[in-house]
Write a protein that holds these residues in place. Structure first.
Motif, PDB file in Angstrom:
ATOM      1  N   TYR A 119       0.826  -1.210   0.000  1.00 58.83           N
ATOM      2  CA  TYR A 119       0.000   0.000   0.000  1.00 58.83           C
ATOM      3  C   TYR A 119       0.859   1.259   0.000  1.00 58.83           C
ATOM      4  N   TYR A 120       0.480   2.221  -0.825  1.00 57.87           N
ATOM      5  CA  TYR A 120       0.993   3.581  -0.761  1.00 57.87           C
ATOM      6  C   TYR A 120      -0.215   4.519  -0.766  1.00 57.87           C
ATOM      7  N   ALA A 121      -0.215   5.480   0.114  1.00 55.86           N
ATOM      8  CA  ALA A 121      -1.255   6.507   0.051  1.00 55.86           C
ATOM      9  C   ALA A 121      -1.138   7.261  -1.270  1.00 55.86           C
ATOM     10  N   ASP A 122      -2.262   7.612  -1.845  1.00 54.87           N
ATOM     11  CA  ASP A 122      -2.246   8.315  -3.129  1.00 54.87           C
ATOM     12  C   ASP A 122      -1.391   9.582  -3.074  1.00 54.87           C
ATOM     13  N   SER A 123      -1.389  10.223  -1.934  1.00 54.99           N
ATOM     14  CA  SER A 123      -0.681  11.491  -1.796  1.00 54.99           C
ATOM     15  C   SER A 123       0.832  11.349  -1.893  1.00 54.99           C
ATOM     16  N   VAL A 124       1.354  10.127  -1.745  1.00 55.52           N
ATOM     17  CA  VAL A 124       2.809   9.948  -1.761  1.00 55.52           C
ATOM     18  C   VAL A 124       3.292   9.052  -2.902  1.00 55.52           C
ATOM     19  N   LYS A 125       2.376   8.495  -3.662  1.00 49.59           N
ATOM     20  CA  LYS A 125       2.756   7.610  -4.760  1.00 49.59           C
ATOM     21  C   LYS A 125       3.680   8.328  -5.734  1.00 49.59           C
ATOM     22  N   GLY A 126       4.744   7.643  -6.110  1.00 50.66           N
ATOM     23  CA  GLY A 126       5.706   8.215  -7.035  1.00 50.66           C
ATOM     24  C   GLY A 126       6.751   9.085  -6.377  1.00 50.66           C
ATOM     25  N   ARG A 127       6.565   9.407  -5.106  1.00 47.23           N
ATOM     26  CA  ARG A 127       7.530  10.276  -4.406  1.00 47.23           C
ATOM     27  C   ARG A 127       8.216   9.563  -3.248  1.00 47.23           C
ATOM     28  N   PHE A 128       7.488   8.685  -2.576  1.00 44.98           N
ATOM     29  CA  PHE A 128       8.020   7.972  -1.414  1.00 44.98           C
ATOM     30  C   PHE A 128       8.290   6.520  -1.793  1.00 44.98           C
ATOM     31  N   THR A 129       9.355   5.964  -1.200  1.00 39.74           N
ATOM     32  CA  THR A 129       9.696   4.559  -1.416  1.00 39.74           C
ATOM     33  C   THR A 129      10.068   3.924  -0.087  1.00 39.74           C
ATOM     34  N   ILE A 130       9.438   2.815   0.204  1.00 40.91           N
ATOM     35  CA  ILE A 130       9.755   2.092   1.429  1.00 40.91           C
ATOM     36  C   ILE A 130      10.610   0.875   1.089  1.00 40.91           C
ATOM     37  N   SER A 131      11.515   0.544   1.989  1.00 40.74           N
ATOM     38  CA  SER A 131      12.337  -0.650   1.823  1.00 40.74           C
ATOM     39  C   SER A 131      12.654  -1.207   3.201  1.00 40.74           C
ATOM     40  N   ARG A 132      13.044  -2.451   3.236  1.00 38.74           N
ATOM     41  CA  ARG A 132      13.396  -3.059   4.515  1.00 38.74           C
ATOM     42  C   ARG A 132      14.614  -3.954   4.339  1.00 38.74           C
ATOM     43  N   ASP A 133      15.380  -4.053   5.413  1.00 37.02           N
ATOM     44  CA  ASP A 133      16.545  -4.926   5.455  1.00 37.02           C
ATOM     45  C   ASP A 133      16.365  -5.813   6.671  1.00 37.02           C
ATOM     46  N   ASN A 134      15.877  -7.014   6.449  1.00 35.35           N
ATOM     47  CA  ASN A 134      15.587  -7.906   7.575  1.00 35.35           C
ATOM     48  C   ASN A 134      16.857  -8.332   8.305  1.00 35.35           C
ATOM     49  N   ALA A 135      17.963  -8.375   7.605  1.00 23.95           N
ATOM     50  CA  ALA A 135      19.227  -8.757   8.249  1.00 23.95           C
ATOM     51  C   ALA A 135      19.669  -7.693   9.250  1.00 23.95           C
ATOM     52  N   LYS A 136      19.296  -6.436   8.978  1.00 22.38           N
ATOM     53  CA  LYS A 136      19.691  -5.335   9.857  1.00 22.38           C
ATOM     54  C   LYS A 136      18.521  -4.827  10.693  1.00 22.38           C
ATOM     55  N   ASN A 137      17.365  -5.475  10.579  1.00 26.63           N
ATOM     56  CA  ASN A 137      16.184  -5.056  11.353  1.00 26.63           C
ATOM     57  C   ASN A 137      15.860  -3.581  11.144  1.00 26.63           C
ATOM     58  N   THR A 138      15.884  -3.151   9.917  1.00 32.42           N
ATOM     59  CA  THR A 138      15.602  -1.743   9.631  1.00 32.42           C
ATOM     60  C   THR A 138      14.609  -1.601   8.488  1.00 32.42           C
ATOM     61  N   VAL A 139      13.871  -0.521   8.556  1.00 26.64           N
ATOM     62  CA  VAL A 139      12.969  -0.112   7.493  1.00 26.64           C
ATOM     63  C   VAL A 139      13.293   1.332   7.157  1.00 26.64           C
ATOM     64  N   HIS A 140      13.311   1.628   5.875  1.00 22.02           N
ATOM     65  CA  HIS A 140      13.623   2.981   5.445  1.00 22.02           C
ATOM     66  C   HIS A 140      12.467   3.557   4.647  1.00 22.02           C
ATOM     67  N   LEU A 141      12.318   4.847   4.741  1.00 25.93           N
ATOM     68  CA  LEU A 141      11.344   5.558   3.923  1.00 25.93           C
ATOM     69  C   LEU A 141      12.074   6.689   3.219  1.00 25.93           C
ATOM     70  N   GLN A 142      12.280   6.517   1.930  1.00 24.94           N
ATOM     71  CA  GLN A 142      12.899   7.550   1.118  1.00 24.94           C
ATOM     72  C   GLN A 142      11.812   8.480   0.615  1.00 24.94           C
ATOM     73  N   MET A 143      11.939   9.751   0.955  1.00 32.65           N
ATOM     74  CA  MET A 143      10.912  10.731   0.592  1.00 32.65           C
ATOM     75  C   MET A 143      11.534  11.768  -0.332  1.00 32.65           C
ATOM     76  N   ASN A 144      11.062  11.810  -1.549  1.00 31.20           N
ATOM     77  CA  ASN A 144      11.554  12.761  -2.548  1.00 31.20           C
ATOM     78  C   ASN A 144      10.459  13.747  -2.925  1.00 31.20           C
ATOM     79  N   SER A 145      10.876  14.817  -3.557  1.00 26.63           N
ATOM     80  CA  SER A 145       9.930  15.846  -4.014  1.00 26.63           C
ATOM     81  C   SER A 145       8.967  16.241  -2.908  1.00 26.63           C
ATOM     82  N   LEU A 146       9.520  16.518  -1.763  1.00 29.34           N
ATOM     83  CA  LEU A 146       8.692  16.813  -0.602  1.00 29.34           C
ATOM     84  C   LEU A 146       7.903  18.100  -0.786  1.00 29.34           C
TER      85      LEU A 146
END
Length: 119
Positions: free
Chosen positions: A59-86
Motif C-alpha cells: 500500500y501507498y497513500a495516493d498522496s505519496v505515490k511516485g515520491r516515497f519509497t519504502i524498503s526493509r533490510d531484515n538482516a539489519k532489522n531496519t525499514v527505510h522511507l525515502q521521501m523525494n519531491s517533498l
C-alpha cells in the motif's frame, strides 16, 4: 515484543528529500508487517505505506505515490522511507509501526520523528 526507533527527520525545503529509518529490536522482526504513518497538526493519523515481511509493497497513500519509497533490510532489522519531491503538506510527525502478519492492528509504535517541509 518489538521496539521501534525512528530517525532521519528534519527541516527541508519543498522539492527536497529526506530518508527516514526505523530500527527494530526483536527476534521476529522479519515476520512482521511494517508501516509508516504520519500525523499533521490538527489531523488524524494517516497510513502512508505498508511493506510485508518479504519486501512486497502492499500500500501507498495516493498522496505519496511516485515520491516515497519504502524498503526493509531484515538482516539489519531496519525499514527505510525515502521521501523525494517533498511538499509542505508532507509536514507531520512520522511514525514507524509493526504488527504480526496475523494481527489486524499495529501493536508496536515508535516515538515518531518530525518532518517539516518549508515552502
Amino acid at each position: 515484543q518489538v521496539q521501534l526507533v525512528e530517525s532521519g527527520g528534519g527541516l527541508v525545503q519543498a522539492g527536497g528529500s529526506l530518508r527516514l529509518s526505523c530500527a527494530a529490536s526483536g527476534r521476529s522482526f522479519s515476520s512482521y508487517i511494517m508501516a509508516w504513518f504520519r500525523q499533521a497538526p490538527g489531523k488524524e493519523r494517516e497510513l502512508v505505506v505498508v511493506i510485508t515481511w518479504s519486501g512486497g509493497i502492499t500500500y501507498y497513500a495516493d498522496s505519496v505515490k511516485g515520491r516515497f519509497t519504502i524498503s526493509r533490510d531484515n538482516a539489519k532489522n531496519t525499514v527505510h522511507l525515502q521521501m523525494n519531491s517533498l511538499k509542505p503538506e508532507d509536514t507531520a510527525v512520522y511514525f514507524c509501526a509493526a504488527r504480526p502478519g496475523s494481527a489486524a492492528s499495529y501493536a508496536y509504535w515508535g516515538q515518531g520523528t518530525q518532518v517539516t517541509v518549508s515552502s
